[in-house]
Design a protein around this motif. Structure first.
Motif, PDB file in Angstrom:
ATOM      1  N   SER A 123      43.648  56.911  53.441  1.00  0.00           N
ATOM      2  CA  SER A 123      44.030  58.227  53.944  1.00  0.00           C
ATOM      3  C   SER A 123      44.904  58.991  52.965  1.00  0.00           C
ATOM      4  CB  SER A 123      44.776  58.072  55.278  1.00  0.00           C
ATOM      5  OG  SER A 123      45.927  57.246  55.112  1.00  0.00           O
ATOM      6  N   THR A 178      33.765  55.149  58.501  1.00  0.00           N
ATOM      7  CA  THR A 178      34.090  56.580  58.486  1.00  0.00           C
ATOM      8  C   THR A 178      34.168  57.104  57.064  1.00  0.00           C
ATOM      9  OG1 THR A 178      35.339  56.297  60.540  1.00  0.00           O
ATOM     10  CG2 THR A 178      35.751  58.293  59.254  1.00  0.00           C
ATOM     11  N   CYS A 202      30.641  57.533  55.516  1.00  0.00           N
ATOM     12  CA  CYS A 202      29.910  58.662  56.083  1.00  0.00           C
ATOM     13  C   CYS A 202      30.458  59.992  55.585  1.00  0.00           C
ATOM     14  CB  CYS A 202      29.973  58.611  57.614  1.00  0.00           C
ATOM     15  SG  CYS A 202      29.068  57.219  58.336  1.00  0.00           S
ATOM     16  N   GLN A 203      31.751  60.056  55.318  1.00  0.00           N
ATOM     17  CA  GLN A 203      32.358  61.308  54.891  1.00  0.00           C
ATOM     18  C   GLN A 203      32.242  61.551  53.401  1.00  0.00           C
ATOM     19  OE1 GLN A 203      36.393  61.135  56.272  1.00  0.00           O
ATOM     20  NE2 GLN A 203      35.849  61.538  58.421  1.00  0.00           N
ATOM     21  N   HIS A 204      32.130  60.460  52.604  1.00  0.00           N
ATOM     22  CA  HIS A 204      32.167  60.624  51.151  1.00  0.00           C
ATOM     23  C   HIS A 204      30.823  60.357  50.474  1.00  0.00           C
ATOM     24  CE1 HIS A 204      36.444  60.174  52.128  1.00  0.00           C
ATOM     25  NE2 HIS A 204      36.686  60.788  50.990  1.00  0.00           N
ATOM     26  N   VAL A 256      27.275  63.435  51.875  1.00  0.00           N
ATOM     27  CA  VAL A 256      27.781  64.799  51.877  1.00  0.00           C
ATOM     28  C   VAL A 256      26.607  65.734  51.636  1.00  0.00           C
ATOM     29  CG1 VAL A 256      30.089  64.181  51.140  1.00  0.00           C
ATOM     30  CG2 VAL A 256      28.334  64.629  49.430  1.00  0.00           C
ATOM     31  N   ARG A 310      28.527  58.430  44.413  1.00  0.00           N
ATOM     32  CA  ARG A 310      28.214  58.202  45.828  1.00  0.00           C
ATOM     33  C   ARG A 310      27.292  57.001  46.025  1.00  0.00           C
ATOM     34  NH1 ARG A 310      25.417  62.380  48.238  1.00  0.00           N
ATOM     35  NH2 ARG A 310      24.804  63.361  46.292  1.00  0.00           N
TER      36      ARG A 310
END
Length: 1182
Positions: free
Chosen positions: A807, A857, A860-862, A865, A890
């Motif tokens: 985070s 998470t 899926c977010q990085h 995209v 990625r």
């Protein structure tokens, strides 16, 4: 081989033959090749025809024993019996037997030329693979119009035979063969060594025949006329076997005749010289009779040559001009190959522009083999300096085409074209312009090594292999100095070419291209190092600093080439297996470079110590030293080298220098090297100094859980961390306890009180390497349970701290934390599988659910995209490179996460979220996701099937909720068509139906339970909420075996029995569709082939355009049958008479035959129009 004709047809042809033979002026004969005993029958008939010469086709026993195949047989007592053979059989007996048989054939021909000529005609027919019927009739008048009108080629569909009648004066030949000739192999096209062997022996037969006849019957105006007429007519046949075989025979005959004409020309030239000698004699020495005899011989030879040239001209016009553009590339290749031979062998007649134009035209042929034959023929012409003046016009006309052929899609054609241009450049300096050379020399960087090596030879011969210019003091320079001066000028030219090519990252490819032709120059390491170390003399200019940097790169590349061979990444065509001689040369080269460079390398490092790039290249050289070299144990040389490496590390801290130094220490510290103890001591000393320095810096920087270092101290900490991280990647530094030293830096919370992102990034990498080394050396370090528990505590602490860094505000820190956790957990899983429970090893560590969710998470977010928005953005110069780099990043993230699932670190169900992006990101991550499916299916195929089901159900539920909410479409929600297409792709992964039958059954059972679970039928909810999921589930019905279809159908009946299901009602159409897929009669019949609207019968696989169309359209929702008009259309479409029809909706918004494919526009009522609507569909607006 061509099958034999029917007996009825043969009888009909025989009767016709008898009818035609009644004329008093004509005589006829037939040769039949249509039975199994045709060989014996032919021999008997040959013996009857050749009464006086029964041995005209016999091979003497001593020659038969020497040949490859013997036709003698022993019957009864062991007496040698010689049997007659046909000309076709002698092809199988070798060249020695050919000469004997052809000599006998010539003797028979001189006595009675009709029967032997028929034997020769029969030979060519048999070589075509035809075992049909050949009928010969005598023709008295060649110009008879009635005779010429009969020259036809036709087929008789009643008898199933084809006929070809043509004139081979004085014979009218009729060949009969079956109609399916083109579908049968003939000798020239047979696969394997037999076809190549027959081709060679057949050509040898023709050459031997002409050679044996050149002094006798070849000029009788009968034999050659018949043979040429035969070959010309058969080469013009529409039957491939005749056309191919007779074209080869004709051009080979022309080649043999060219040899005869050449020998006649030599005889004429010698006779003319003798005649001139006779003319120069005095009157008393002159002999008029001798001169007349010589002049008569010259005239006779000239007449024979004229006759031979006339024969060659007839063959060229009758065969070559028609067949060089034949539809078969094999025939075109034969013609062009022989044309090159004619022009080189008999250049006085063939080497002119009227013949060269065919060679130039066929350089544009579509088939690579034809172009290759043209290039090979031109190589022979340009390789002869005598022929150059006749090629000037051809060169100027087709030079551009030859240069463009270096880019040919066929590698062999490109290589041979480059060799052709190399020959041209060596023989003619003014043909290729500087622009041409600039284009050709760039091929030294080609990906195909043979092409690059040929271009390297061109470069070496054009620019590098030049002598040094002479100077005024040339007499005062000794041989060594002259050699150095020559090498200096050569290297100067090479560096100039490298600079002008503007490809400064490809030195290793340049060296590889020059290795075969300029290996002596590149392997002269003493001369190269002396040029680098010595200052240039005053009378000439030396190398600049940039040139010395490139020269160092060339030195390192030559060392690598000598030690590892020509195998390079991105370059194909190199030999991967070396011979014993090549291995010996490699060992000798490695010994020489080790003995020299281990002494000279410290001086080079000292001289270029101020240039980090040059030093980084030089420090790679010890990685190629041979360990068993005697001079490698030289204590003083090794000490000097290690001291210089340590000095360089104290002066430079760039990534390239640190990586090269770490790998060099790793090579020198190997157990097989003689200097491993000194290298270990030097490495430990360097690392100890860094660890002490870092300990002191961190003691001052960390106070009260706060990072208080100023900018200068932070720079020192970062510099030391970079050095330790680079070495920790290659070496085990566990003895310095870097984990305990660096882990407190991760416990500082808050971006204001914590270390800067650059320091955190290096700390995370160092801790990751420390944990991996600890796990890798568990067998040696873990000697008790307490140590194993301490290791597990470190692992847990690392995962917790890395979880906290996920985070972080800096993207690079988040990415490194994610990769570090994935790598460490993967290594931990591997060690658990390697070590047995009875010995001390790593203890089991299970990741917490919170960490698992955080990893999912993050990925899926990085990783997933939106690249579509990026593609529409403005294009800059570096945008393409940046996109590729981002895609590579990625892909690394996704691969690291998928490895956790494959190794069982994460639950397999977590892959369901990744599978949801399979269709959308297929081009970017399709291979990774498919490999994940394959690996997980090998681990647990049932759980893997449940994961696929979970993926589809999650997508379906999201779509259902989005539809019920009525809000704006969410980017993560896929359309119903996309989900159905994803299910189809999943079904395609189940290839072996027997192997995966349990998986498919589980998918169907789970889907049925998902639809009917906790469903209670009420007036408000007459159908299950997820009823339309059955349409998606029907994509897997084609993968069910017949027994499994029955069991699944029974399972479906059990769940639907307690509900009121009136299949005539519109709302139960998904269930009807699913039931129909289960009741399909064929085991391999597609479920949707009965009623699906998403695929046409002639389109089993959807095109990429169709996929993009589905993904690019507006998101349709699930259909709820509330419109009366739509209900009426659907009931009419599902009448029993139309159940078997298959239709397709051209647009996702049109309503197809089956209700499950009905779609609505989620964006509103004005977005669902169709451009093309089938007859069975209507447009829907809600």
């Amino acid at each position: 081989m061509i099958p034999e004709p029917t007996a009825a047809a043969a009888a009909s042809r025989s009767s016709e033959q008898k009818k035609n033979s009644r004329g008093g002026a004509n005589s006829s004969g037939a040769v039949n090749h249509s039975g199994e005993d045709s060989g014996n029958e032919n021999r008997r008939r040959s013996k009857r025809r050749r009464k006086a010469h029964t041995a005209s086709e016999n091979v003497k026993s001593k020659n038969a024993r020497a040949s490859r195949g013997s036709v003698s047989k022993t019957r009864g007592r062991k007496q040698k019996h010689v049997e007659a053979v046909t000309l076709f059989e002698v092809v199988t007996m070798g060249r020695g037997a050919m000469q004997v048989v052809i000599d006998d054939w010539i003797e028979a021909y001189v006595t009675d030329r009709h029967s032997p000529l028929l034997d020769l005609i029969s030979f060519f027919i048999q070589c075509c693979g035809c075992k049909g019927l050949v009928t010969a009739e005598m023709c008295q008048n060649k110009e008879d119009s009635d005779v010429m009108s009969k020259m036809v080629e036709e087929l008789d569909e009643v008898s199933g035979l084809q006929y070809k009648k043509f004139l081979a004066f004085p014979w009218i030949l009729t060949v009969t063969w079956p109609m399916d000739t083109d579908s049968v192999e003939y000798p020239l096209t047979q696969a394997g060594p037999y076809g190549r062997w027959f081709h060679s022996e057949f050509c040898d037969f023709i050459s031997v025949l002409v050679a044996q006849c050149q002094h006798s019957v070849i000029f009788d105006c009968y034999l050659m006329n018949a043979i040429i007429s035969l070959l010309t007519e058969l080469s013009d046949s529409f039957v491939r076997a005749f056309r191919h075989t007779c074209t080869l025979a004709a051009v080979k005959l022309l080649s043999s005749l060219a040899g005869v004409a050449l020998s006649l020309s030599v005889g004429i030239e010698n006779s003319q010289k003798l005649f001139q000698v006779q003319k120069t004699k005095t009157l008393r020495q002159k002999s008029t009779l001798q001169q007349e005899r010589i002049q008569k011989k010259i005239t006779e030879l000239q007449e024979k040559r004229t006759e031979i040239e006339s024969m060659m001209d007839i063959i060229f016009k009758g065969v070559f001009l028609k067949r060089h553009r034949d539809v078969l590339p094999e025939i075109r290749s034969i013609c062009l190959e022989e044309l090159g031979l004619w022009m080189k062998l008999y250049s006085s007649s063939f080497l002119n522009d009227s013949y060269l134009k065919y060679m130039g035209w066929m350089l544009h042929d579509k088939v690579p083999d034809v172009r290759l034959k043209c290039v090979l023929g031109l190589q022979g012409l340009y390789g002869d300096p005598v022929l150059h003046p006749k090629l000037d016009l051809f060169t100027s006309r087709f030079k551009d085409r030859m240069i463009s052929m270096t880019l040919d899609k066929d590698n062999e054609v490109a290589v041979q074209t480059m060799k052709l241009l190399l020959i041209i450049s060596k023989t003619s300096d003014d043909v290729l312009s500087p622009e041409d050379y600039k284009q050709l020399l760039q091929f030294v960087y080609a990906s195909q090594r043979p092409l690059a090596v040929t271009a390297g030879e061109l470069l070496y011969s054009r620019l590098l292999n030049t002598a040094a210019p002479a100077s005024e003091t040339q007499d005062e320079i000794n041989d060594d100095e002259a050699q150095k001066q020559d090498m200096f000028s050569t290297l100067k030219a090479l560096l100039q070419f490298f600079k002008e090519s503007q490809l400064h990252k490809h030195v290793v490819y340049l060296v590889d291209s020059l290795w075969d032709c300029g290996g002596a120059l590149l392997k002269d390491w003493p001369a190269l190092t002396s040029l680098l170390l010595q200052d240039p003399p005053s009378h000439r200019q030396g190398f600049t600093h940039e040139e010395k940097a490139v020269l160092v790169e060339i030195l390192v590349a030559s060392v690598r080439q000598a030690a590892e061979g020509p195998v390079l990444a991105g370059r194909s065509g190199a030999k991967k297996v070396m011979s014993a001689r090549e291995k010996k040369i490699q060992i000798d080269d490695c010994t020489k470079l080790t003995e020299h460079l281990i002494v000279v390398l410290p001086d080079l490092l000292s001289k270029f110590s101020d240039s980090p790039d040059v030093v980084a290249s030089l420090m790679r050289i010890p990685q190629f030293f041979i360990p068993q070299c005697p001079k490698a144990g030289n204590t003083q040389a090794v000490s000097d080298l290690l001291a210089e490496i340590g000095a360089v590390l104290g002066r430079h801290s760039g990534p390239a220098v640190l990586e090269a130094a770490a790998r060099t220490y790793l090579s020198l510290c190997g157990e097989e090297t003689s200097c491993c103890s000194a290298a270990h001591a030097a490495r430990d000393s360097v690392v100890q100094s860094w660890a002490d320095r870092l300990t002191a810096l961190l003691q001052d920087a960390l106070k009260a859980d706060t990072f208080t270092a100023d900018k200068e101290h932070t720079g020192d900490i970062l510099l030391t961390l970079k050095k330790l991280r680079a070495f920790h990647n290659c070496h085990d530094l566990s003895r310095w306890n870097l984990f305990e030293l660096l882990s407190p830096l991760l416990s500082v919370e808050g971006s204001e009180r914590g270390p800067p992102p650059e320091v955190l990034l290096e700390v995370l990498q160092c801790l990751c390497y420390s944990m991996i080394w600890s796990l890798n050396t568990s067998g040696e370090s873990l000697s008790s349970r307490d140590k194993a528990v301490a290791q597990r505590l470190q692992l847990r602490l690392f995962c917790e701290r890395s979880h906290h860094c996920l985070s972080h505000s800096e993207p690079s820190v988040r990415q490194q934390a994610f990769l570090g956790v994935c790598d460490v957990l993967t290594a931990h899983s591997y060690q658990l599988q390697v070590w047995s429970p009875t010995s001390f090893g790593p203890l089991l560590y299970t990741t917490s659910p919170k960490l698992q969710r955080a990893l999912l998470t993050f990925i899926c977010q990085h990783a997933f995209v939106g690249s579509e928005c990026d593609s529409r953005s403005s294009v800059s110069e570096n945008s393409e490179a940046e996109k590729l780099e981002d895609l590579h990043r990625r892909r690394n993230l996704l691969a690291a996460f998928c490895k956790l699932i494959m190794h069982g670190v994460l639950e397999m169900s977590m892959a369901a979220e990744v599978y949801t992006y399979y269709m959308k990101y297929y081009n970017d991550f399709g291979d990774i996701i498919k490999e994940t499916m394959y690996r997980t299916r090998q681990t647990d195929k049932i759980e893997s099937a449940r994961t696929l089901v979970l993926c589809l159900q999650q997508l379906f539920v999201r779509l259902k909720r989005e539809q019920e909410s009525g809000g704006r479409a969410h980017p993560g929600v896929q359309t119903f068509t996309s989900i159905k297409e994803l299910a189809r792709r999943f079904a395609l992964t189940f290839g072996d139906l027997v192997k995966f039958r349990e998986c498919v059954v589980v998918i169907h059972r789970n889907g049925i339970e998902f639809v009917f679970q906790e469903f209670s039928q009420t007036p408000e909810t007459p159908t299950p909420l997820y009823l339309y999921y059955l349409t998606i589930l029907s994509e897997f019905s084609s993968k069910l075996l017949k027994p499994d279809k029955k069991s699944v159908f029974s399972y479906l009946q059990k769940h639907t029995a307690e509900h009121v299901t009136d299949l005539r009602e519109e709302r139960w159409q998904p269930l009807i569709h699913y039931r129909a897929s289960l009741l399909a009669a064929g085991e391999g019949e597609d479920a949707v082939s009965n009623v699906s609207s998403d695929r046409r019968p002639h389109m089993p696989n959807r095109s990429p355009f169709y996929k993009q169309k589905l993904e690019g359209s507006k998101s349709p929702g699930l259909f709820t049958p509330t419109h009366s008009k739509v209900s009426k259309v659907q009931r009419s479409n599902f009448s029993p008479s139309r159940q078997e029809k298959t239709t397709d909706a051209a647009d996702p918004f049109s309503v197809p035959v089956e209700p499950p494919a009905k779609r609505l526009n989620m964006g509103g009522s004005d977005g669902g129009t169709s451009n093309e609507v089938e007859n069975d569909t209507v447009e829907v607006e809600l």
